[in-house]
Structures are given as structure tokens and as C-alpha cells.
Design an enzyme around this catalytic site. Structure first.
Site, PDB file in Angstrom:
ATOM      1  N   LYS A  12       0.856  -1.201   0.000  1.00  0.00           N
ATOM      2  CA  LYS A  12       0.000   0.000   0.000  1.00  0.00           C
ATOM      3  C   LYS A  12       0.882   1.238   0.000  1.00  0.00           C
ATOM      4  O   LYS A  12       2.050   1.196   0.413  1.00  0.00           O
ATOM      5  CB  LYS A  12      -0.940   0.023   1.203  1.00  0.00           C
ATOM      6  CG  LYS A  12      -0.279   0.006   2.587  1.00  0.00           C
ATOM      7  CD  LYS A  12       0.111   1.366   3.125  1.00  0.00           C
ATOM      8  CE  LYS A  12       0.738   1.289   4.520  1.00  0.00           C
ATOM      9  NZ  LYS A  12       1.540   2.466   4.885  1.00  0.00           N
ATOM     10  N   ASP A 137      -2.310  -1.607  10.766  1.00  0.00           N
ATOM     11  CA  ASP A 137      -2.419  -1.594   9.292  1.00  0.00           C
ATOM     12  C   ASP A 137      -3.004  -2.888   8.728  1.00  0.00           C
ATOM     13  O   ASP A 137      -3.368  -2.935   7.559  1.00  0.00           O
ATOM     14  CB  ASP A 137      -1.017  -1.437   8.659  1.00  0.00           C
ATOM     15  CG  ASP A 137      -0.616   0.017   8.535  1.00  0.00           C
ATOM     16  OD1 ASP A 137      -1.424   0.887   8.913  1.00  0.00           O
ATOM     17  OD2 ASP A 137       0.502   0.261   8.055  1.00  0.00           O
TER      18      ASP A 137
END
Ligand code: C5P
Length: 311
Positions: A12, A137
Site C-alpha cells: 500500500k 495496518d
């Protein structure tokens, strides 16, 4: 008999990241925009009778139970009571400790793949609490695509307008500790204005490159204080990316990977060439929408299932 399953664990970038304050649990309240890119690790899961092992082709990835992917498998076994084991092999392509979420993505890949492989039927709702316990995350990687992340970054809202673009990624090969960067941010004396850039961006409907210009990463100055040797290279990298036409150039997460987001492939190629001339190691990637992320997953499961049927 199930032999092995190989799944991609995508990286990401954070298109924007605002730190809103310190929480009582010691974490920070965030407002961030996560974006998946097609750079990925390969996570191979081979069934074994009992126990969890993990290994990787990268020396920076721990080969014991401190590895987040191994912890994900152990946690899943504990919670579901399943009496099985797994051997995890990680082929690493995502830079380690670069702010690209590689370790978290590997862990989420293990959760999703084992849920399927072992037929646990937990799905997104069942896996989310496990993912939250593993790290702030990790939950995002159960979704993928363009997502707004609130709270610790683990309360997620996929955006209706998914971002599409070309990404140029520069990895200064300088691992940074996320915890250290947050600590440094807390120690900074200048108060941060409570900005609303991400809210403005989300409500703008992502119309063209102007929308991206409002975005910024609140961790960037703290990360550069943590690694002062990066200040000059980062200034140059940023200049090259913006000069080549990037709609956005920013640090990802707590760094030190830096990225440029481009609307067209030609500008991205120009940036890559210019970075090469200036002596920076860079690579290209594409954004993945929520739908593309899901389909890539389903393809890998489908391919493994077809392999099993043949074998
Ligand atoms: O959850 P995870 O272990 O990935 O987070 C790494 C570190 O980053 C935490 O220990 C914490 O210091 C910091 N962090 C934070 N606020 C967040 C996310 C991470 O302070 N929302």
C-alpha cells in the site's frame, strides 16, 4: 488433499495521512487514505500436521514467531481451535520497513488464505478482530483498493470513487521504525494545524490532478528528522517526480519509501528515467482498485484450486 496455496500480498501507499492526536491506548488517531498497488510479495502456504513455521528469501524478515505472518497463523489456530499447522514461505518484493505495509499485508494474506484453505468460514467480519489485534495496518489489507482509514487506521471505509493511476516508487533502502517516527512527531514543538485535506479530497469526488494537491503526510517531517541524511535526497526525488508531472509526490506511511502518482504512463516513464539518471533506484507500479484487488485474490485461490483438481 490440499497441497499448497500461493497468494499475492500487495503493498500500500498512503495518498494522505493526518495525525489528529494521541489516544489513551498510546496509538495515534489518524485520518489516512490507503491505496493498494500491484507490487506484491508471494505468500506460499503448505499444510503440515501441526505447528507454524515461517521463512523468507529476505534476511530482514524474521524466521520465528515474531514474524507477523506467523503470528497471524498462530492467532487463527488459537481462536478457531483448528488442529492443523502450516509452513509459510514469503517471497519478498516489498521493501522491508519502508512504509509500504509489507509485513501487515503478508499477515492479512495468511488470515484470508487459511480461512479458505481450512474452510473456517470466518470471512471479513470474522477476520477483522484478529487483524486488529495483529497491528493497526493489518485490517486495511483485508479490504484493499482506495480506503479511508480512521481511528488507528483500522476503521475502514472503501471510497466509492476508486483511484486509478501509475505509481513510481523510490526506495531509499533506509528502514525506519514506525514507532520511532510517531514518537518524534509527538516531541515536535510546533503544533500541527488540524487540517481537513483528506475530508476535502474525499468530498471532491477525485476530479483530476488538482484534487491530489491538497494531500500531505503529517509524518514526513518527523521521518526526515529521524533520518536527516534523507532530507536532501528526498528533496531531489520530490523535485524530479513533480517535474515529470506527478499529481502527488509524498512519503508513504512512516517512510522511507517515497512515491509519485501519475495519471498517464508516459509521465511515469519519464520520472523513472530521470530518477535513474540522478542515481536513485526506482520502480513502477499500478494502483489497484477494490475490485481489482478482490479479483487478484480470487484468481490466486482459483488457480490453486484448479491445480488441486488436476493433481
Ligand atoms: O500497530 P503496529 O504495530 O503496526 O504499529 C506500529 C507502531 O506505530 C505502534 O507501536 C505505534 O507506536 C505506532 N502507531 C501509532 N498510531 C497508529 C498506528 C501506529 O502510534 N494509528
Amino acid at each position: 488433499m490440499v497441497r499448497a496455496l500461493s497468494v499475492p500480498a500487495f503493498a500500500k501507499i498512503n495518498l494522505g495521512l493526518e495525525v489528529l492526536g494521541l489516544r489513551e491506548d498510546g496509538y495515534h488517531e489518524l485520518r489516512t487514505l490507503f491505496q493498494s498497488i500491484d507490487l506484491h510479495d508471494d505468500v506460499l502456504l503448505a499444510p503440515r500436521r501441526a505447528g507454524v513455521s515461517v521463512r523468507s528469501d529476505h534476511p530482514g524478515v524474521p524466521a520465528d514467531s515474531s514474524n507477523l505472518a506467523a503470528r497471524a497463523a498462530l492467532e487463527l489456530i488459537r481462536r478457531s481451535g483448528v488442529r492443523r499447522g502450516v509452513a509459510i514461505t514469503i517471497r519478498k518484493r516489498i521493501p522491508v520497513a519502508g512504509g509500504l505495509g509489507g509485513g501487515s499485508s503478508d499477515a492479512a494474506a495468511v488470515l484470508r488464505a487459511l480461512d479458505r484453505l481450512w474452510g473456517l468460514g470466518l470471512g471479513l467480519d470474522g477476520l477483522l478482530p484478529l487483524a486488529r489485534r495483529l497491528g493497526a495496518d493489518v485490517p486495511y489489507f483485508l479490504y484493499g483498493g482506495t480506503c479511508l482509514g480512521l481511528a488507528r487506521g483500522d476503521e475502514l471505509y472503501p471510497l466509492r470513487e476508486q483511484v486509478r493511476g501509475h505509481v513510481v516508487l523510490v526506495d531509499p533502502a533506509r528502514p525506519l521504525s514506525t514507532a520511532e517516527v510517531f514518537r518524534r512527531l509527538d516531541a515536535q514543538l510546533t503544533p500541527r494545524g488540524n487540517s481537513l485535506t483528506i475530508s476535502r479530497f474525499v468530498s471532491s469526488g477525485i476530479e483530476g490532478r488538482a484534487a491530489f494537491r491538497v494531500l500531505a503526510n503529517d509524518l514526513e517531517s518527523a521521518a526526515l528528522q529521524q533520518a536527516p541524511d534523507l532530507a536532501d535526497p528526498v528533496r531531489r526525488i520530490r523535485g524530479i517526480l513533480l517535474g515529470a508531472g506527478a499529481a502527488l509526490a509524498a512519503l508513504s506511511g512512516s517512510g522511507a519509501a517515497y512515491f509519485g502518482l501519475f495519471e498517464d504512463a508516459t509521465s511515469a516513464s519519464r520520472a523513472l528515467a530521470a530518477l535513474g539518471v540522478a542515481g536513485f533506484a526506482a520502480c513502477r507500479a499500478r494502483t489497484l482498485t477494490l475490485g481489482q484487488y478482490r479479483r487478484a485474490w480470487e484468481r490466486s485461490f482459483g488457480a490453486s484450486a484448479a491445480g488441486r483438481a488436476r493433481g
